[in-house]
Design a protein around this motif. Structure first.
Motif, PDB file in Angstrom:
ATOM      1  N   MET A   1       0.845  -1.093  -0.066  1.00 27.49           N
ATOM      2  CA  MET A   1      -0.194   0.037   0.005  1.00 27.49           C
ATOM      3  C   MET A   1       0.924   1.195   0.082  1.00 27.49           C
ATOM      4  O   MET A   1       1.799   1.267   0.758  1.00 27.49           O
ATOM      5  CB  MET A   1      -1.136  -0.133   1.095  1.00 27.49           C
ATOM      6  N   SER A   2       0.726   2.240  -0.647  1.00 27.05           N
ATOM      7  CA  SER A   2       1.232   3.392  -0.921  1.00 27.05           C
ATOM      8  C   SER A   2       1.298   4.114   0.226  1.00 27.05           C
ATOM      9  O   SER A   2       0.290   3.992   1.195  1.00 27.05           O
ATOM     10  CB  SER A   2       0.960   4.224  -2.264  1.00 27.05           C
ATOM     11  N   SER A   3       1.924   5.259   0.578  1.00 33.11           N
ATOM     12  CA  SER A   3       1.953   6.039   1.815  1.00 33.11           C
ATOM     13  C   SER A   3       0.761   7.123   1.692  1.00 33.11           C
ATOM     14  O   SER A   3       0.331   7.284   0.623  1.00 33.11           O
ATOM     15  CB  SER A   3       3.353   6.669   2.034  1.00 33.11           C
ATOM     16  N   GLY A   4       0.300   7.369   2.844  1.00 31.22           N
ATOM     17  CA  GLY A   4      -0.934   8.466   2.664  1.00 31.22           C
ATOM     18  C   GLY A   4      -1.741   8.497   3.988  1.00 31.22           C
ATOM     19  O   GLY A   4      -1.016   7.727   4.944  1.00 31.22           O
ATOM     20  N   LYS A   5      -2.466   9.278   4.325  1.00 30.72           N
ATOM     21  CA  LYS A   5      -3.151   9.413   5.369  1.00 30.72           C
ATOM     22  C   LYS A   5      -4.002   8.229   5.951  1.00 30.72           C
ATOM     23  O   LYS A   5      -4.839   7.571   5.094  1.00 30.72           O
ATOM     24  CB  LYS A   5      -4.161  10.738   5.578  1.00 30.72           C
ATOM     25  N   ILE A   6      -3.947   7.842   7.204  1.00 29.86           N
ATOM     26  CA  ILE A   6      -4.910   6.754   7.689  1.00 29.86           C
ATOM     27  C   ILE A   6      -5.726   7.434   8.760  1.00 29.86           C
ATOM     28  O   ILE A   6      -5.303   8.470   9.483  1.00 29.86           O
ATOM     29  CB  ILE A   6      -3.955   5.796   8.360  1.00 29.86           C
TER      30      ILE A   6
ATOM     31  N   THR B   1      -3.381  10.287  10.903  1.00 29.70           N
ATOM     32  CA  THR B   1      -2.039  10.370  10.661  1.00 29.70           C
ATOM     33  C   THR B   1      -1.640  11.465   9.656  1.00 29.70           C
ATOM     34  O   THR B   1      -2.431  12.022   8.947  1.00 29.70           O
ATOM     35  CB  THR B   1      -1.296   9.072  10.115  1.00 29.70           C
ATOM     36  N   ASP B   2      -0.293  11.776   9.780  1.00 28.74           N
ATOM     37  CA  ASP B   2       0.360  12.493   8.643  1.00 28.74           C
ATOM     38  C   ASP B   2       0.288  11.745   7.376  1.00 28.74           C
ATOM     39  O   ASP B   2      -0.056  10.460   7.446  1.00 28.74           O
ATOM     40  CB  ASP B   2       1.721  13.183   9.051  1.00 28.74           C
ATOM     41  N   GLU B   3       0.949  12.294   6.225  1.00 28.79           N
ATOM     42  CA  GLU B   3       1.117  11.497   5.016  1.00 28.79           C
ATOM     43  C   GLU B   3       1.879  10.255   5.003  1.00 28.79           C
ATOM     44  O   GLU B   3       1.562   9.355   4.347  1.00 28.79           O
ATOM     45  CB  GLU B   3       1.824  12.496   3.804  1.00 28.79           C
TER      46      GLU B   3
ATOM     47  N   LEU C   1      -6.551   7.165   2.655  1.00 25.61           N
ATOM     48  CA  LEU C   1      -6.351   5.728   1.945  1.00 25.61           C
ATOM     49  C   LEU C   1      -6.718   4.588   2.774  1.00 25.61           C
ATOM     50  O   LEU C   1      -7.167   3.626   1.991  1.00 25.61           O
ATOM     51  CB  LEU C   1      -4.802   5.643   1.547  1.00 25.61           C
ATOM     52  N   MET C   2      -6.967   4.873   4.007  1.00 34.10           N
ATOM     53  CA  MET C   2      -7.052   3.895   4.871  1.00 34.10           C
ATOM     54  C   MET C   2      -7.887   4.081   5.982  1.00 34.10           C
ATOM     55  O   MET C   2      -7.553   5.058   6.803  1.00 34.10           O
ATOM     56  CB  MET C   2      -5.569   2.894   5.193  1.00 34.10           C
ATOM     57  N   VAL C   3      -8.856   3.194   6.495  1.00 28.53           N
ATOM     58  CA  VAL C   3      -9.568   3.470   7.449  1.00 28.53           C
ATOM     59  C   VAL C   3      -9.368   2.499   8.749  1.00 28.53           C
ATOM     60  O   VAL C   3      -9.550   1.414   8.383  1.00 28.53           O
ATOM     61  CB  VAL C   3     -11.044   3.655   7.397  1.00 28.53           C
ATOM     62  N   VAL C   4      -9.085   2.741   9.938  1.00 32.39           N
ATOM     63  CA  VAL C   4      -8.896   1.754  11.200  1.00 32.39           C
ATOM     64  C   VAL C   4      -9.862   1.858  11.910  1.00 32.39           C
ATOM     65  O   VAL C   4     -10.348   2.972  12.380  1.00 32.39           O
ATOM     66  CB  VAL C   4      -7.580   1.931  11.893  1.00 32.39           C
ATOM     67  N   VAL C   5     -10.677   0.903  12.305  1.00 35.70           N
ATOM     68  CA  VAL C   5     -11.811   1.135  13.182  1.00 35.70           C
ATOM     69  C   VAL C   5     -11.738   0.112  14.396  1.00 35.70           C
ATOM     70  O   VAL C   5     -11.309  -0.900  14.185  1.00 35.70           O
ATOM     71  CB  VAL C   5     -13.288   0.473  12.318  1.00 35.70           C
TER      72      VAL C   5
ATOM     73  N   PRO D   1     -15.357   2.145  -2.098  1.00 41.84           N
ATOM     74  CA  PRO D   1     -15.040   0.925  -2.386  1.00 41.84           C
ATOM     75  C   PRO D   1     -13.378   0.799  -2.600  1.00 41.84           C
ATOM     76  O   PRO D   1     -12.839   0.025  -2.264  1.00 41.84           O
ATOM     77  CB  PRO D   1     -15.441   0.473  -3.755  1.00 41.84           C
ATOM     78  N   SER D   2     -12.878   2.246  -2.707  1.00 44.18           N
ATOM     79  CA  SER D   2     -11.554   2.043  -2.932  1.00 44.18           C
ATOM     80  C   SER D   2     -10.774   2.245  -1.624  1.00 44.18           C
ATOM     81  O   SER D   2      -9.584   2.117  -1.637  1.00 44.18           O
ATOM     82  CB  SER D   2     -10.936   3.231  -3.954  1.00 44.18           C
ATOM     83  N   ILE D   3     -11.396   2.453  -0.339  1.00 43.45           N
ATOM     84  CA  ILE D   3     -10.860   2.434   0.765  1.00 43.45           C
ATOM     85  C   ILE D   3     -10.562   1.313   1.456  1.00 43.45           C
ATOM     86  O   ILE D   3     -11.388   0.376   1.355  1.00 43.45           O
ATOM     87  CB  ILE D   3     -11.710   3.330   1.876  1.00 43.45           C
ATOM     88  N   HIS D   4      -9.381   1.027   1.917  1.00 43.72           N
ATOM     89  CA  HIS D   4      -9.058  -0.081   2.460  1.00 43.72           C
ATOM     90  C   HIS D   4      -9.419   0.340   4.035  1.00 43.72           C
ATOM     91  O   HIS D   4      -9.072   1.062   4.564  1.00 43.72           O
ATOM     92  CB  HIS D   4      -7.610  -0.314   2.674  1.00 43.72           C
TER      93      HIS D   4
END
Length: 140
Positions: A1-6, A21-23, A56-60, A89-92
């Motif tokens: 997975m590429s870097s980006g905000k979570i 998070t930061d980038e 890019l990603m969601v943690v629940v 749908p593109s969100i992990h």
């Protein structure tokens, strides 16, 4: 997975605490609490937030029972997350065990008067959930 905000979410029935998070995805910050009277409005606000922040990603956080079984709250949260991923749908999306996150969040809020501010502990709980993911603790 590429870097980006979570983002980390502490999902309640009327409030969702958000941390981000930061980038680089390494440094976590408490952000805000989203409030609404209906799940539909909560979902809409979270979708808007994710889109604005280019997440890019969601943690629940998932509240599990004593034997790691799914609780009623966990099932409700999973249902909410299914709706979220249907819209985006593109969100992990992934889960972490949120056991004790609210209690830990309340302990981290320094002054008693701040603990009573609506949503303050939700945002701090979201931060703890996100930190657990980033550090590899409690991943499911």
């Amino acid at each position: 997975m590429s870097s980006g905000k979570i983002i980390g979410l502490d999902i309640g029935t009327r409030r969702i605490g958000i941390a981000i998070t930061d980038e680089s995805g390494a440094i976590c910050f408490p952000r805000t609490t989203v409030m609404a009277d209906t799940e539909k409005v909560l979902l809409s606000r979270i979708v808007q937030y994710i889109s604005q922040e280019k997440v890019l990603m969601v943690v629940v956080g998932l509240p599990l029972g004593e034997d790691n079984e799914l609780t009623k709250s966990a099932l409700r949260i999973q249902s909410f997350c299914q709706k979220l991923t249907a819209v985006l749908p593109s969100i992990h999306l992934t889960y972490v065990d949120e056991f004790g996150s609210t209690r830990e969040a309340q302990a981290n809020i320094p002054l008693k008067k701040h603990r009573k501010e609506k949503g303050r502990d939700d945002t701090q709980a979201a931060l703890i959930i996100l930190q657990r993911y980033v550090t590899g603790i409690g991943r499911l």
